[in-house]
Design a protein around this motif. Structure first.
Motif, PDB file in Angstrom:
ATOM      1  N   ILE A 117     -57.322 -43.974 -95.110  1.00 41.01           N
ATOM      2  CA  ILE A 117     -56.975 -43.258 -96.340  1.00 41.01           C
ATOM      3  C   ILE A 117     -56.764 -44.280 -97.436  1.00 41.01           C
ATOM      4  O   ILE A 117     -56.181 -45.358 -97.208  1.00 41.01           O
ATOM      5  N   SER A 118     -57.283 -43.982 -98.606  1.00 41.86           N
ATOM      6  CA  SER A 118     -57.188 -44.937 -99.721  1.00 41.86           C
ATOM      7  C   SER A 118     -55.997 -44.603-100.611  1.00 41.86           C
ATOM      8  O   SER A 118     -55.412 -43.522-100.529  1.00 41.86           O
ATOM      9  N   ARG A 119     -55.667 -45.546-101.508  1.00 45.96           N
ATOM     10  CA  ARG A 119     -54.548 -45.348-102.418  1.00 45.96           C
ATOM     11  C   ARG A 119     -54.774 -44.144-103.327  1.00 45.96           C
ATOM     12  O   ARG A 119     -53.836 -43.429-103.686  1.00 45.96           O
ATOM     13  N   ASP A 120     -56.040 -43.846-103.671  1.00 46.05           N
ATOM     14  CA  ASP A 120     -56.347 -42.714-104.547  1.00 46.05           C
ATOM     15  C   ASP A 120     -56.492 -41.399-103.789  1.00 46.05           C
ATOM     16  O   ASP A 120     -56.853 -40.377-104.376  1.00 46.05           O
ATOM     17  N   GLY A 121     -56.248 -41.417-102.485  1.00 43.91           N
ATOM     18  CA  GLY A 121     -56.192 -40.175-101.727  1.00 43.91           C
ATOM     19  C   GLY A 121     -57.473 -39.750-101.053  1.00 43.91           C
ATOM     20  O   GLY A 121     -57.633 -38.579-100.711  1.00 43.91           O
ATOM     21  N   TYR A 122     -58.409 -40.663-100.810  1.00 40.89           N
ATOM     22  CA  TYR A 122     -59.639 -40.321-100.104  1.00 40.89           C
ATOM     23  C   TYR A 122     -59.479 -40.659 -98.625  1.00 40.89           C
ATOM     24  O   TYR A 122     -59.042 -41.758 -98.273  1.00 40.89           O
ATOM     25  N   ILE A 123     -59.831 -39.692 -97.776  1.00 43.56           N
ATOM     26  CA  ILE A 123     -59.600 -39.850 -96.340  1.00 43.56           C
ATOM     27  C   ILE A 123     -60.867 -39.502 -95.573  1.00 43.56           C
ATOM     28  O   ILE A 123     -61.648 -38.637 -95.990  1.00 43.56           O
ATOM     29  N   LYS A 124     -61.071 -40.179 -94.473  1.00 43.44           N
ATOM     30  CA  LYS A 124     -62.215 -39.870 -93.612  1.00 43.44           C
ATOM     31  C   LYS A 124     -61.926 -40.392 -92.219  1.00 43.44           C
ATOM     32  O   LYS A 124     -61.005 -41.188 -92.004  1.00 43.44           O
ATOM     33  N   GLU A 150     -49.289 -36.534-108.022  1.00 41.02           N
ATOM     34  CA  GLU A 150     -48.832 -36.622-106.627  1.00 41.02           C
ATOM     35  C   GLU A 150     -49.853 -37.409-105.815  1.00 41.02           C
ATOM     36  O   GLU A 150     -51.058 -37.124-105.865  1.00 41.02           O
ATOM     37  N   LYS A 151     -49.378 -38.415-105.078  1.00 32.49           N
ATOM     38  CA  LYS A 151     -50.262 -39.266-104.291  1.00 32.49           C
ATOM     39  C   LYS A 151     -49.695 -39.473-102.893  1.00 32.49           C
ATOM     40  O   LYS A 151     -48.475 -39.495-102.705  1.00 32.49           O
ATOM     41  N   VAL A 152     -50.593 -39.643-101.939  1.00 41.52           N
ATOM     42  CA  VAL A 152     -50.176 -39.948-100.572  1.00 41.52           C
ATOM     43  C   VAL A 152     -49.728 -41.405-100.522  1.00 41.52           C
ATOM     44  O   VAL A 152     -50.405 -42.296-101.035  1.00 41.52           O
ATOM     45  N   ILE A 153     -48.558 -41.652 -99.890  1.00 38.88           N
ATOM     46  CA  ILE A 153     -48.040 -43.018 -99.816  1.00 38.88           C
ATOM     47  C   ILE A 153     -48.103 -43.589 -98.404  1.00 38.88           C
ATOM     48  O   ILE A 153     -48.082 -44.808 -98.219  1.00 38.88           O
ATOM     49  N   ASP A 154     -48.172 -42.722 -97.394  1.00 36.12           N
ATOM     50  CA  ASP A 154     -48.198 -43.235 -96.015  1.00 36.12           C
ATOM     51  C   ASP A 154     -48.495 -42.070 -95.075  1.00 36.12           C
ATOM     52  O   ASP A 154     -48.417 -40.905 -95.467  1.00 36.12           O
ATOM     53  N   TYR A 155     -48.838 -42.392 -93.849  1.00 30.40           N
ATOM     54  CA  TYR A 155     -48.973 -41.350 -92.828  1.00 30.40           C
ATOM     55  C   TYR A 155     -48.476 -41.890 -91.501  1.00 30.40           C
ATOM     56  O   TYR A 155     -48.404 -43.107 -91.273  1.00 30.40           O
ATOM     57  N   ILE A 156     -48.101 -40.968 -90.620  1.00 32.33           N
ATOM     58  CA  ILE A 156     -47.748 -41.321 -89.249  1.00 32.33           C
ATOM     59  C   ILE A 156     -48.616 -40.496 -88.310  1.00 32.33           C
ATOM     60  O   ILE A 156     -49.054 -39.392 -88.658  1.00 32.33           O
ATOM     61  N   VAL A 157     -48.876 -41.034 -87.151  1.00 38.97           N
ATOM     62  CA  VAL A 157     -49.728 -40.384 -86.154  1.00 38.97           C
ATOM     63  C   VAL A 157     -48.833 -39.728 -85.117  1.00 38.97           C
ATOM     64  O   VAL A 157     -47.928 -40.362 -84.567  1.00 38.97           O
ATOM     65  N   VAL A 158     -49.085 -38.433 -84.848  1.00 39.12           N
ATOM     66  CA  VAL A 158     -48.276 -37.676 -83.897  1.00 39.12           C
ATOM     67  C   VAL A 158     -49.186 -37.143 -82.795  1.00 39.12           C
ATOM     68  O   VAL A 158     -50.168 -36.442 -83.071  1.00 39.12           O
ATOM     69  N   ASP A 159     -48.859 -37.501 -81.560  1.00 34.21           N
ATOM     70  CA  ASP A 159     -49.602 -36.972 -80.416  1.00 34.21           C
ATOM     71  C   ASP A 159     -49.002 -35.664 -79.926  1.00 34.21           C
ATOM     72  O   ASP A 159     -49.715 -34.777 -79.460  1.00 34.21           O
ATOM     73  N   GLU A 160     -47.688 -35.535 -80.038  1.00 34.09           N
ATOM     74  CA  GLU A 160     -46.998 -34.332 -79.592  1.00 34.09           C
ATOM     75  C   GLU A 160     -45.737 -34.148 -80.424  1.00 34.09           C
ATOM     76  O   GLU A 160     -44.975 -35.093 -80.641  1.00 34.09           O
TER      77      GLU A 160
END
Length: 854
Positions: A495-502, A575-585
């Motif tokens: 994910i990029s600072r400008d909010g593009y994800i793939k 509004e911008k995405v600043i971080d993400y966390i990965v959740v398996d469960e």
């Protein structure tokens, strides 16, 4: 006149016409007027099931010219439907040529097709020439047309019917011919029978396309009240690598069904479908759905049943014209109406035949009387001046009736032989028997019913009809395990600072060996290897989060730019995405730490983030553009502390229990005393000596500090300043990151604004530095913005290391020093050794640990 009166009166007439004479079938013969007119016209043209076919255009012309003054398309479409064996349980018209298909292909033009009646339509028309039903003048009063057909079987139930009138609609499914006829016989013999008795014969609908009908209780409700909801499911052969559909629900467009399944596979709404092939032919339906080997075929089937027309609801609405009015009818009422209609037909036919036989007997008796005085009759005829005079003389001389006299005068001479006289005597006896039988039928209700029963049995024996649809008691609830629908594979997500994800396959990522595709002046915010069955929680600067399953992220090549996150869930302005966390469960034993710039902090149960709706944002902590969310971290089992760092370089550490567990709606608590200062970040930390906090300054300095060296305080505290105070161009912390023993060969990435680039430094190059202001890494004109640790290798399966870490519960643990020492030894071994130089030795624990780590 008043407009309301004009419109009301005329709309009322229009509605009455539409209801009675256009859209709804008659309960007695199950036909709409246009269908009845088509069959009657074809019968008048002599187009029986054994006769030659005639052009459909010829039939349509006959119908619209004599009986149905409407457009030719409506008549031809009604003809075509009655000829389609996937619409009619027992076809009423046999058609040569293209009469459409179950793929909803249109029929050929009526000038190309030919048609004739079937044996079932002949059964509906049987005895119509014996005054069994009433006839009325047609639209121009030049022809007569029947009000209803004699109908030797209850066509309303057998072929069903659909229609929409003004204020009324009907939806009656087809049923099995033999079952319905058996129920009628039983109903005649047991007038007070219950619905349960009738359902012993009529199990439920029997669709021409087969399928599985679920919901016996709803069928019973429909038979009782006229309304009910059933489920029709396709018949599917389930194999490990394919699903084979052999029967589909009634009135489902097969081509559209195949297209929908192909679209699901193409858009990867679920993983596992390789291809869809429709190889149906004249032998029947066959749709092959090829599957991947590692996907559960029964789960794919459940998804398709829920999201396509492989499973379809069908609503009973048994409305029909009864006594010239639309009524919602039960099964018992439909059967009663049909039986009453048959009794009337049999009575009318019996009266017609009685009159005909009595007339014939009257003539035969006249012949026999004539034979006894034959010579004198011949003499009188020879002496008469003409036919009329001969009739008058015979009547005067022998008291013959005018009918007998006319028959005698018209008699041919060869009929006077002894053989013919003997035949007439036998005919007279036979006529007497038949007349007596007809009188008995007309005078005795039981005999009348026996005639109906015998004719029904004859029809059953002549045209056996095996059941096509399977009836099941319960409507099976479709439950889908979404995880089973997702292909289990690891992918790279960025994910990029400008909010593009793939997301990209590891193959695409490894083949590229370069930077990912980005917009101009954009940089990578975060990237990592994740599983397609995992979920990302993306957090924004306004304190919101988005739940995004990995498999729903746009699948693209590593060099592609990706999809804007705002297309998945609407984001507010700025509004911008600043971080993400990965959740398996989403378990209830882990927590998410969130903090905003003003120092508010809280822990939230990870399970609270699991939302049923995923295409919108949810708030986790009150934040704004002035007071944005600055930090997110996911707690692991071995985390025991929280470390907070401010912009002015103040660092505070306290026990994790000092941070309360709150709901998503809570405002949090004060985590640090800020005096003209701002919080930069808050991270979880363990008790292990080698765990570190890294701090990035505005001057490009990277400071690395062991978390064990930070003093433990109580919330809220100001903390200790970790940078020297410089009056001119003072040091300010712009970002922090944490590193522990489970992130062993890490690389540190700086996001630099001045030149819009990523600067990568190996973590081992930065030495722990408590008293200096950080190791310069950038030139003066660069403006560092963000710090991230890229994990080169993260060994989740290292059970030995995990079990050792979980033993470090508190400082009072008797074994904690030994455990920490052991972990430190493992770390030192992993940093100082090369995996290729390690010799395998099953008895050497250190070697085993080293191999596990690498």
């Amino acid at each position: 006149m008043n407009l309301e009166e004009i419109v009301g009166e005329r709309f009322g007439r229009y509605s009455k016409y539409i209801i009675q004479d256009r859209a709804l079938p008659d309960v007695r013969d199950g036909l709409k007027p246009v269908q009845r007119r088509i069959l009657f016209a074809m019968n008048e043209l002599g187009m029986g099931s054994t006769k030659a076919f005639k052009k459909s255009a010829r039939i349509v012309g006959e119908v619209i010219g004599k009986y149905h003054p409407h457009g030719d398309s409506s008549v031809y479409e009604a003809m075509v439907r009655m000829s389609q064996d996937w619409k009619m349980r027992n076809r009423l018209i046999e058609m040569h040529g293209n009469n459409g298909s179950i793929d909803n292909d249109p029929a050929a033009a009526m000038r190309y097709t030919e048609a004739r009646l079937t044996v079932f339509s002949e059964a509906l028309l049987q005895d119509i020439d014996k005054k069994t039903v009433n006839f009325i003048p047609n639209f121009d009063d030049y022809e007569l047309e029947p009000v209803v057909l004699p109908a030797k079987f209850p066509n309303l139930l057998v072929n069903g019917g659909t229609g929409m009138a003004t204020g009324y609609a009907t939806n009656i499914p087809p049923h099995n011919l033999n079952e319905v006829l058996e129920a009628i016989i039983y109903k005649i013999e047991h007038k007070d029978c219950s619905l349960a008795d009738l359902m012993k014969f009529i199990k439920g609908p029997d669709f021409p396309t087969g399928g599985i009908v679920e919901g016996r209780d709803e069928i019973e409700k429909a038979f009782k009240t006229g309304k009910g909801k059933i489920v029709i499911r396709s018949k599917v052969e389930v194999n490990e690598t394919e699903l084979i559909v052999t029967e589909i629900p009634y009135e489902v467009n097969k081509a559209e069904l195949v297209r929908k399944i192909s679209e699901i596979a193409l858009k990867k709404k679920i993983d596992g479908i390789v291809e869809v092939n429709d190889i149906s032919d004249r032998e029947g339906i066959r749709i092959e759905i090829k599957l991947k080997k590692d996907i559960a075929s029964d789960v794919i089937l459940a998804y398709l049943l829920k999201n396509t027309d492989l499973s379809k609801n069908y609503n009973y609405n048994m409305v029909a014209i009864s006594q010239r009015s639309p009524r919602l009818l039960s099964l018992d009422e439909i059967l009663n109406e049909y039986i009453l209609h048959q009794k009337e037909v049999i009575r009318n036919r019996s009266n017609y035949e009685l009159q005909r036989l009595e007339k014939r007997k009257h003539i035969v008796l006249g012949f026999l009387k004539m034979v006894s005085v034959l010579d004198e009759v011949i003499r009188i005829i020879r002496q008469s001046s003409g036919k009329k005079d001969a009739e008058t003389n015979l009547i005067e001389r022998f008291s013959f009736t005018s009918e007998q006299a006319d028959a005698i005068v018209s008699l041919r001479l060869y009929r006077l032989s002894s053989t013919d006289v003997s035949e007439m005597e036998n005919e007279s006896v036979q006529l007497s028997k038949e007349i007596k039988k007809l009188i008995k039928i007309l005078n005795n209700e039981h005999d009348l019913e026996n005639v109906i029963i015998s004719e029904i049995k004859e029809l059953m024996d002549k045209y056996p009809s095996p059941r096509l649809s399977v009836i099941k008691d319960e409507i099976k609830k479709i439950e889908i395990d979404e995880q089973e629908l997702i292909e289990n594979e690891n992918v790279m997500v960025v994910i990029s600072r400008d909010g593009y994800i793939k997301r990209s396959s590891l193959k695409s990522y490894q083949a590229t060996q370069g930077a990912t595709g980005l917009k101009e002046n954009d940089v990578v915010l975060k990237k990592g290897e994740v599983n397609t069955r995992s979920t990302l929680l993306l957090f924004t600067n306004l304190g919101n989060f988005i739940q995004l399953p990995v498999h729903k992220i746009m699948d693209a090549k590593w060099k592609d730019m990706g999809d804007y996150i705002g297309n998945f869930a609407a984001l507010d302005n700025k509004e911008k995405v600043i971080d993400y966390i990965v959740v398996d469960e989403f378990d209830e034993e882990r927590f998410v730490l969130v903090a905003n710039q003003d120092g508010s902090i809280k822990r939230v149960l990870l399970s609270d983030f699991n939302k049923t709706r995923i295409n919108k944002t949810f708030n986790v902590l009150a934040s704004s553009t002035i007071n944005p969310l600055v930090s997110i971290d996911l707690q692991e089992a071995y985390d025991t502390y929280v470390v907070m760092v401010s912009k002015n370089g103040y660092v505070v550490k306290y026990d994790i229990e000092e941070i309360p567990v709150q709901s998503l709606m809570a405002k949090g608590v004060k985590g640090i005393n800020l005096r003209k200062d701002k919080l930069v970040g808050a991270k979880f930390a363990t008790k292990i000596n080698k765990d570190e906090i890294l701090m990035l300054t505005n001057r490009g300095g990277l400071k690395r500090e062991f978390t064990a060296n930070i003093d433990v305080s109580h919330r809220p505290a100001k903390g200790k300043r970790y940078f020297k105070l410089i009056k001119s161009n003072p040091y300010e912390v712009v970002s922090i990151a944490s590193e522990n023993i489970f992130r062993l060969k890490s690389f540190i990435t700086l996001h630099v604004i001045g030149k819009v680039k990523d600067l990568v430094i190996q973590g081992e190059e930065i030495k722990p530095d408590r008293y200096e202001n950080g190791i310069p890494t950038l030139e003066k004109e660069d403006q560092p913005q963000m710090l991230r640790i890229d994990i080169d290798r993260y060994n989740e399966s290292n059970d030995l290391l995990l079990s050792l870490a979980e033993q470090v519960e508190d400082e009072d643990d008797q074994n904690s020093e030994d455990v920490i020492s052991e972990l430190e030894k493992i770390i030192s071994i992993s940093k100082d050794s090369d995996p290729e130089d390690i010799e395998e030795d099953e008895d050497d624990d250190e070697n085993i640990i080293q191999q596990k780590l690498f």
